[in-house]
Design a protein around this motif. Structure first.
Motif, short mmCIF file in Angstrom:
data_model
loop_
_atom_site.label_atom_id
_atom_site.label_comp_id
_atom_site.label_asym_id
_atom_site.label_seq_id
_atom_site.Cartn_x
_atom_site.Cartn_y
_atom_site.Cartn_z
N TRP A 185 0.83 -1.20 0.00
CA TRP A 185 0.00 0.00 0.00
C TRP A 185 0.87 1.26 0.00
O TRP A 185 0.62 2.21 -0.75
N THR A 186 1.89 1.28 0.84
CA THR A 186 2.74 2.46 0.99
C THR A 186 3.44 2.81 -0.31
O THR A 186 3.66 3.99 -0.61
N ARG A 187 3.78 1.80 -1.10
CA ARG A 187 4.45 2.07 -2.39
C ARG A 187 3.56 2.86 -3.35
O ARG A 187 4.06 3.51 -4.28
N SER A 188 2.26 2.82 -3.16
CA SER A 188 1.34 3.64 -3.96
C SER A 188 0.95 4.92 -3.24
O SER A 188 0.79 5.97 -3.86
N GLU A 189 0.80 4.85 -1.92
CA GLU A 189 0.35 6.00 -1.15
C GLU A 189 1.37 7.13 -1.20
O GLU A 189 1.01 8.30 -1.38
N ARG A 190 2.64 6.82 -1.04
CA ARG A 190 3.67 7.87 -0.98
C ARG A 190 3.73 8.68 -2.28
O ARG A 190 3.70 9.92 -2.23
N PRO A 191 3.84 8.06 -3.44
CA PRO A 191 3.88 8.88 -4.66
C PRO A 191 2.57 9.63 -4.91
O PRO A 191 2.59 10.73 -5.49
N PHE A 192 1.44 9.05 -4.48
CA PHE A 192 0.17 9.78 -4.63
C PHE A 192 0.21 11.08 -3.85
O PHE A 192 -0.11 12.15 -4.37
N PHE A 193 0.60 11.01 -2.59
CA PHE A 193 0.66 12.23 -1.77
C PHE A 193 1.72 13.19 -2.28
O PHE A 193 1.52 14.41 -2.25
N ALA A 194 2.86 12.67 -2.71
CA ALA A 194 3.91 13.55 -3.20
C ALA A 194 3.44 14.36 -4.41
O ALA A 194 3.81 15.53 -4.57
N ALA A 195 2.61 13.75 -5.25
CA ALA A 195 2.09 14.45 -6.43
C ALA A 195 0.89 15.33 -6.09
O ALA A 195 0.75 16.44 -6.61
N ASP A 196 0.03 14.87 -5.19
CA ASP A 196 -1.22 15.57 -4.90
C ASP A 196 -1.04 16.69 -3.87
O ASP A 196 -1.77 17.68 -3.90
N ARG A 197 -0.12 16.55 -2.93
CA ARG A 197 0.22 17.55 -1.92
C ARG A 197 -1.02 18.10 -1.19
O ARG A 197 -1.26 19.32 -1.16
N PRO A 198 -1.81 17.22 -0.59
CA PRO A 198 -3.07 17.67 0.03
C PRO A 198 -2.87 18.61 1.19
O PRO A 198 -3.76 19.43 1.49
N TRP A 199 -1.75 18.52 1.89
CA TRP A 199 -1.50 19.40 3.04
C TRP A 199 -1.51 20.87 2.64
O TRP A 199 -1.77 21.73 3.47
N GLU A 200 -1.25 21.16 1.37
CA GLU A 200 -1.25 22.55 0.92
C GLU A 200 -2.66 23.14 0.90
O GLU A 200 -2.82 24.36 0.84
N ARG A 201 -3.69 22.29 0.93
CA ARG A 201 -5.07 22.76 0.88
C ARG A 201 -5.75 22.69 2.25
O ARG A 201 -6.95 22.90 2.37
N ALA A 202 -4.96 22.42 3.29
CA ALA A 202 -5.52 22.22 4.62
C ALA A 202 -5.87 23.54 5.29
O ALA A 202 -5.08 24.48 5.28
N ARG A 203 -7.06 23.60 5.87
CA ARG A 203 -7.44 24.72 6.73
C ARG A 203 -6.97 24.47 8.15
O ARG A 203 -6.60 25.40 8.87
N PHE A 204 -6.99 23.18 8.54
CA PHE A 204 -6.47 22.78 9.85
C PHE A 204 -5.56 21.57 9.69
O PHE A 204 -5.79 20.73 8.82
N ILE A 205 -4.53 21.49 10.53
CA ILE A 205 -3.69 20.31 10.64
C ILE A 205 -3.91 19.75 12.04
O ILE A 205 -3.93 20.49 13.02
N VAL A 206 -4.13 18.45 12.13
CA VAL A 206 -4.37 17.80 13.42
C VAL A 206 -3.31 16.72 13.63
O VAL A 206 -3.01 15.95 12.71
#
Length: 229
Positions: A185-206
């Motif tokens: 799973w991690t081998r797909s999850e990491r590149p997905f997040f690296a490309a999508d960068r969802p943290w840049e759209r966060a209003r809150f970080i928890v």
């Protein structure tokens, strides 16, 4: 503010959160709802996003416990039997219907192919829908989500928690199979997040893990990029 913790090991390109604050679940929910406002004729939509094992389900449960009329849309139901991270069109369709109708009744194609009964439903009148799961705040739905919460959790903590959860559930086989699944799973999850960068759209970080100075009933949170000037 909480004392500054040590840096977390995070997905590639994910920045460390700025200063952490602490409050109870009710106070945090009030802060989120204030930022959300009250959309007319439809529920507010909040994404609780983060890597597997980050604590998304726990925080979602704490929010729904203090916002009793809230409903939850689980990514695990959207992406069931779909190729990894290739189900964005289904989430777009679900949130588009939810915003248009104020309700949802969706039977994904994989449910039909594999004979899964029922459908994903959210009845009209809910003031709030929390979309919970990895990828819930992906770029494809940035314009369909009102508030994005990014869960920040150390890699080792998330891995230990995620594998233990899968072993207990038996979801992905026995202990060895659960460990192998995690790394697959991690081998797909990491590149997905690296490309999508969802943290840049966060209003809150928890924080999905305990931090120094955090009481057991408190949530540690930080302002996300969308909250900063």
């Amino acid at each position: 503010p909480l004392p500054p913790p040590g840096p977390m090991a995070l997905p590639p390109a994910a920045p460390q959160a700025p200063a952490w604050f602490a409050c109870g679940a009710r106070a945090f929910a009030d802060r989120v709802l204030t930022a959300l406002g009250r959309p007319a004729d439809r529920p507010g939509i909040i994404a609780v996003d983060g890597r597997s094992g980050a604590g998304k389900t726990t925080v979602t449960s704490r929010l729904t416990a203090v916002v009793p009329d809230a409903r939850v849309l689980h990514i695990d139901d959207i992406d069931w039997n779909e190729p990894l991270f290739q189900w964005d069109h289904l989430l777009v369709a679900a949130l588009t219907e939810l915003r248009r109708n104020g309700s949802l009744d969706l039977r994904p194609p994989a449910w039909q192919r594999h004979g899964r009964e029922g459908s994903i439903t959210i009845t009209a009148g809910a003031p709030l829908v929390i979309v919970e799961g990895t990828g819930s705040g992906m770029r494809a739905v940035a314009d369909l989500v009102d508030i994005h919460i990014w869960m920040q959790t150390d890699d080792e903590v998330a891995e230990r928690r995620g594998i233990a959860r899968d072993i207990d559930d038996g979801t992905n086989g026995d202990e060895q199979e659960s460990v192998e699944f995690w790394h697959w799973w991690t081998r797909s999850e990491r590149p997905f997040f690296a490309a999508d960068r969802p943290w840049e759209r966060a209003r809150f970080i928890v924080s999905g893990q305990a931090l120094p100075g955090l009481a057991g009933d408190e949530i540690a949170w930080a302002e996300g990029p969308l909250a900063r000037p």
